[in-house]
Design an enzyme around this catalytic site. Structure first.
Site, short mmCIF file in Angstrom:
data_model
loop_
_atom_site.label_atom_id
_atom_site.label_comp_id
_atom_site.label_asym_id
_atom_site.label_seq_id
_atom_site.Cartn_x
_atom_site.Cartn_y
_atom_site.Cartn_z
N GLU B 279 0.78 -3.63 1.35
CA GLU B 279 1.58 -4.45 0.12
C GLU B 279 1.05 -6.01 -0.11
O GLU B 279 1.81 -6.23 -0.76
CB GLU B 279 2.84 -4.33 0.95
CG GLU B 279 3.72 -4.92 -0.19
CD GLU B 279 5.37 -4.37 0.06
OE1 GLU B 279 5.67 -5.15 1.10
OE2 GLU B 279 5.98 -3.52 -0.83
N HIS B 305 -9.25 15.30 16.17
CA HIS B 305 -9.48 16.44 15.36
C HIS B 305 -9.23 16.35 14.44
O HIS B 305 -7.90 17.93 14.41
CB HIS B 305 -8.38 17.02 16.26
CG HIS B 305 -8.70 17.70 17.97
ND1 HIS B 305 -9.80 18.48 18.68
CD2 HIS B 305 -9.19 16.20 19.10
CE1 HIS B 305 -10.56 18.41 19.44
NE2 HIS B 305 -9.80 16.88 19.93
N LYS B 419 12.86 -0.11 -9.21
CA LYS B 419 14.24 -0.17 -8.56
C LYS B 419 14.72 -0.08 -9.73
O LYS B 419 16.04 0.66 -8.96
CB LYS B 419 13.86 -1.62 -7.28
CG LYS B 419 13.65 -2.02 -5.93
CD LYS B 419 13.60 -3.60 -5.93
CE LYS B 419 12.60 -3.15 -4.18
NZ LYS B 419 12.82 -4.98 -3.55
#
Lengths: 430, 430
Positions: B279, B305, B419
């Site tokens: 960010e 793995h 938003k």
């Protein structure tokens, strides 16, 4: 409602790097070849994870074993790593009830702290250990097994009643051990690799012991497998996902593939997908060139406050695949007359599920406005059937993508050197 | 032992894409400019997260408040999202004792299921809610607060004793509320953004309530901050990390940065770092070009793995930063006379900590043999002081990297549109 894939925001009509109508035709033609090749290899027995019917006997044995365990255990501990753990973790995160009995634990690392803490919290007499390794020779798992076994023996308990083994049906160190000590044992089919093994006893034994609906899980997977008999991309969800992600990588340099469920329950499926997509496709292609997408797991709405900035304004090398849940079981509503500051006044009388849905939709729209592609996979609800559908869809997409990337999706040649070096280091310095 | 950074496997002597001696000189010169610019901006009050001394009064208030809470609560629930939650989660994962009292929960999503389950498991009279939002206007957090408040009120309890607020010292919806209802309130300094706020009350209040050693955390952070007064890269761990990762991206196209602790305790610091690095740096640079690295969190040995295949044989676009813990407190040893199949016979008498260390070393060596760069950050042990050091190091590295990438590491302009769209959707359809 069966799983759907909305590809509208992957198309040229939505984003500059999107699929044009003529590319869509090309993709369909290419996928028809891939579908044919996969069908041929499937008939040759290459894709054991599709042979769900062949699991019927093992599933019946699991049900029988679990019936015999009822009331005997408060805790079930899986010892396994990578593909021997991620499926169980994904199923637990999605399907565990509020007050699980028995509790399911997965020790998927050799970090001593979580294992010593767990041992300190368990009652040996009420604990079942599931030791999971396809080869039976996974060092991490065998080391944990030896410690757990000693712990059981020191409690004066019969090993036989406290261990269940999931491994190759015929060979390997764990198989030898089950024969020697008459331990309960379940088979990983030889043609199913670790990261494709969630619908074998690797995932099904822990799931059944923990009381999840294994039959619904398998039914969902079967339904998805049947849908993917379709050759047309529009009718084959796995083919659509694989083709769109591969094409975005090849044509638009979008090789970072973000799987972002808007659901805490489905978040561990993103971790499972990271192994599936990354380990299956990240390798040298038929020409020896390093290739493969980089999978990233995320979770909405939370990661709007973490990754979204990068997705919106960072390099144009990413595609987001949202996973949405159509209906949330136990929703919570913000009281209509509650103490809601005016900044969030529009939430009065709204539910958290509504907010989650609106945020998922808004994020996809925001990405489009920034020219960034995304697709949306929607499942009905986060239940066993939907999880089976979704996991089968992503496994099939991985096999299709292997053909598109021209790699063998079933091997992992790059992980052997590290294993050898670690073993040498521990052997040499004795 | 203070934190160290081993950069040997980032150099041209180790890998083809590595730093040459002349590049090393260039990097030092460039970093001297960056260091100067950051020092100047720090003096101007731009980097509040460095002003740890300015937190002293608030830390004293936290200690006082926590002293008054002793014995009153079984559960502390943080309501927050993104930077208001990731620090608390990282601290809890690293520092929580085996049997925490009180238990620390973080509800960092608006998914209704985890919140409704948690509510069902809590005793309202014994639960403290910490509502954390720097602006005080975070919709997700306010919605959760309204639900939690009603739940407390319906239990007939005084709101005043069950809520503590962490927010801006002067303005915003949460600040207004604390004034109106005389709630306990702690300040987020105006010059500290969410993702840099772990060493303010955002992280410190939950940590102190849960009994972690807040003073050691701050001491570790201060020690690291002082070390980073050094201008020479060899003496400045944060500068070294930032310079090497930035240079790998610019010169070798290695823009995917994998932080991989070999420690379950430190794994959530990788999640916190993903937000911090992604960010802060994922945005348009001074020329308007989308830029920034893509951070990926991983965990060793488990992800050997999962991700290692991709790291070894996939595209050459990645750098791995390992984080190792020099000593594990409660180690577990494989019994020398235990039941260890011969495939893992070399583990007899060895500890899990030894195996973890050998695997970390082997993985770094395997990557070098494939020409892939990595660095290794080592902390003494996974305790509060080391966590303070590590988190301060990564925050400072982020600020340095902002200068190198020519972006403002403190803003997040790309998250606003989503938003707004979500709010519109919920407002319009009423």
């Amino acid at each position: 409602m069966p799983l759907t894939v909305d590809d509208a925001r992957m198309l040229a009509a939505a984003v500059p790097s999107g699929v044009t109508p003529s590319e869509w035709n090309d993709l369909n033609l290419r996928f028809a070849e891939v579908h044919h090749a996969v069908a041929r290899d499937r008939a040759a027995g290459r894709y054991g994870f599709l042979e769900l019917e062949a699991q019927a006997a093992e599933v019946a044995r699991i049900h029988e074993y679990v019936a015999g365990c009822v009331g005997r255990f408060d805790d079930v501990v899986v010892l396994g790593i990578g593909g021997s753990a991620l499926g169980a973790i994904a199923l637990r995160t999605a399907l565990a009830p509020a007050n699980p009995a028995p509790r399911l634990h997965v020790l998927d690392n050799v970090d001593p702290l979580p294992m010593s803490r767990l041992l300190a919290s368990l009652d040996p007499a009420r604990t079942l250990w599931c030791v999971v390794s396809k080869s039976g020779g996974t060092v991490e798992t065998l080391a944990q097994y030896a410690i757990a076994r000693r712990w059981v023996e020191q409690a004066g308990l019969p090993v036989k009643w406290h261990f269940a083994i999931v491994t190759d049906p015929k060979s390997g160190p764990l198989r030898e051990l089950t024969a020697r000590d008459a331990l309960a044992a379940f088979d990983v089919p030889p043609n199913v690799g670790g990261r494709f093994s969630v619908l074998t006893p690797v995932g099904l034994l822990p799931a059944a012991l923990a009381g999840y609906d294994v039959d619904a899980l398998l039914a969902g997977a079967k339904a998805m497998r049947e849908r993917c008999n379709a050759v047309a991309l529009a009718d084959n969800p796995a083919g659509l996902i694989a083709s769109l992600l591969w094409r975005a990588h090849q044509r638009a340099g979008q090789g970072t593939h973000v799987l972002m469920p808007y659901s805490n329950a489905l978040q561990a499926i993103a971790l499972w997908f990271v192994q599936l997509w990354g380990e299956s496709l990240g390798k040298r292609d038929a020409d020896g060139i390093p290739t493969g997408p980089t999978p990233v797991g995320a979770r909405g709405a939370t990661d709007q406050h973490s990754l979204l900035q990068l997705l919106m304004d960072g390099p144009t090398d990413k595609v987001v695949a949202f996973v949405r849940v159509a209906s949330h079981g136990a929703d919570l509503t913000v009281p209509a007359d509650g103490d809601v500051p005016s900044a969030a006044g529009f939430m009065k009388g709204r539910s958290l599920g509504e907010l989650l849905g609106a945020e998922a939709d808004a994020t996809a729209r925001a990405l489009v406005s920034a020219g960034r592609p995304s697709m949306t996979i929607t499942v009905d609800r986060a239940d066993a059937r939907a999880v089976g559908e979704l996991m089968m869809c992503l496994m099939l997409a991985t096999v299709y993508a292997g053909a598109l990337y021209r790699v063998n999706p079933l091997d992992q040649p790059g992980v052997e050197l590290g294993k050898r070096l670690a073993k040498e280091a521990l052997t040499d310095t004795r």
